[in-house]
Design a protein around this motif. Sequence first.
Motif, PDB file in Angstrom:
ATOM      1  N   PRO A  81     -86.610 102.291 106.929  1.00  0.00           N
ATOM      2  CA  PRO A  81     -85.317 102.913 106.618  1.00  0.00           C
ATOM      3  C   PRO A  81     -85.279 103.476 105.195  1.00  0.00           C
ATOM      4  O   PRO A  81     -84.741 104.562 104.969  1.00  0.00           O
ATOM      5  CB  PRO A  81     -84.313 101.780 106.804  1.00  0.00           C
ATOM      6  CG  PRO A  81     -84.956 100.885 107.812  1.00  0.00           C
ATOM      7  CD  PRO A  81     -86.422 100.957 107.506  1.00  0.00           C
ATOM      8  N   GLU A  98     -78.696 103.638 110.752  1.00  0.00           N
ATOM      9  CA  GLU A  98     -78.809 102.741 111.904  1.00  0.00           C
ATOM     10  C   GLU A  98     -78.129 103.338 113.132  1.00  0.00           C
ATOM     11  O   GLU A  98     -78.638 103.263 114.247  1.00  0.00           O
ATOM     12  CB  GLU A  98     -78.191 101.395 111.543  1.00  0.00           C
ATOM     13  CG  GLU A  98     -78.451 100.315 112.559  1.00  0.00           C
ATOM     14  CD  GLU A  98     -77.893  98.976 112.116  1.00  0.00           C
ATOM     15  OE1 GLU A  98     -77.231  98.333 112.948  1.00  0.00           O
ATOM     16  OE2 GLU A  98     -78.107  98.595 110.953  1.00  0.00           O
ATOM     17  N   TYR A 121     -89.756 102.443 111.934  1.00  0.00           N
ATOM     18  CA  TYR A 121     -89.485 103.133 113.192  1.00  0.00           C
ATOM     19  C   TYR A 121     -90.471 104.271 113.431  1.00  0.00           C
ATOM     20  O   TYR A 121     -90.924 104.934 112.502  1.00  0.00           O
ATOM     21  CB  TYR A 121     -88.071 103.715 113.181  1.00  0.00           C
ATOM     22  CG  TYR A 121     -87.011 102.677 112.934  1.00  0.00           C
ATOM     23  CD1 TYR A 121     -86.623 101.807 113.952  1.00  0.00           C
ATOM     24  CD2 TYR A 121     -86.408 102.545 111.694  1.00  0.00           C
ATOM     25  CE1 TYR A 121     -85.661 100.840 113.724  1.00  0.00           C
ATOM     26  CE2 TYR A 121     -85.438 101.585 111.466  1.00  0.00           C
ATOM     27  CZ  TYR A 121     -85.071 100.741 112.488  1.00  0.00           C
ATOM     28  OH  TYR A 121     -84.119  99.787 112.261  1.00  0.00           O
TER      29      TYR A 121
END
Length: 151
Positions: A81, A98, A121
């Motif tokens: 992130p 998110e 991710y």
Amino acid sequence: MVARLQGFNEAWGWQLAGRKTAQYRQVGNAFPPPVAEEVGRAIMRALAHAGQPHDMPELASATLHAPVYRLLKEADGYLTPAAILRNLTVPYDAIQLERRIAHLSKDFVIDIEETRSGPAYKLGEFKAFIGQDEHERHEAFAHRVGRSRIS
């Protein structure tokens, strides 16, 4: 008593048909009147534009999701992130990021790898059903309906 628990008022004069089991089913399958009334009121408020508007980023246009999608798509590997937020050209906070990733996960497989600094991710394949022969929905549909293919 079951009808009263569901919110049916005896003064309305509702008549349930059939034997006891059929009457239970009628009440059990009915939309409870207090809930129906509140849904109707909410629809009326929405049509009258009553209340305070609030932002729902998950319903925003696709162009707002494009920066996160683009970063994940162009990445060679997993992105944390912090890395995503550093590379975005538009201001995001961690909560907005998110939500964007959750929104993208509805249409794409999002691979998550745990790192020392938290999750990272990676954008996977498009998972919406577009008629692919090998899609898992063919198998699920066959088990539920007894048909082998979705046409």
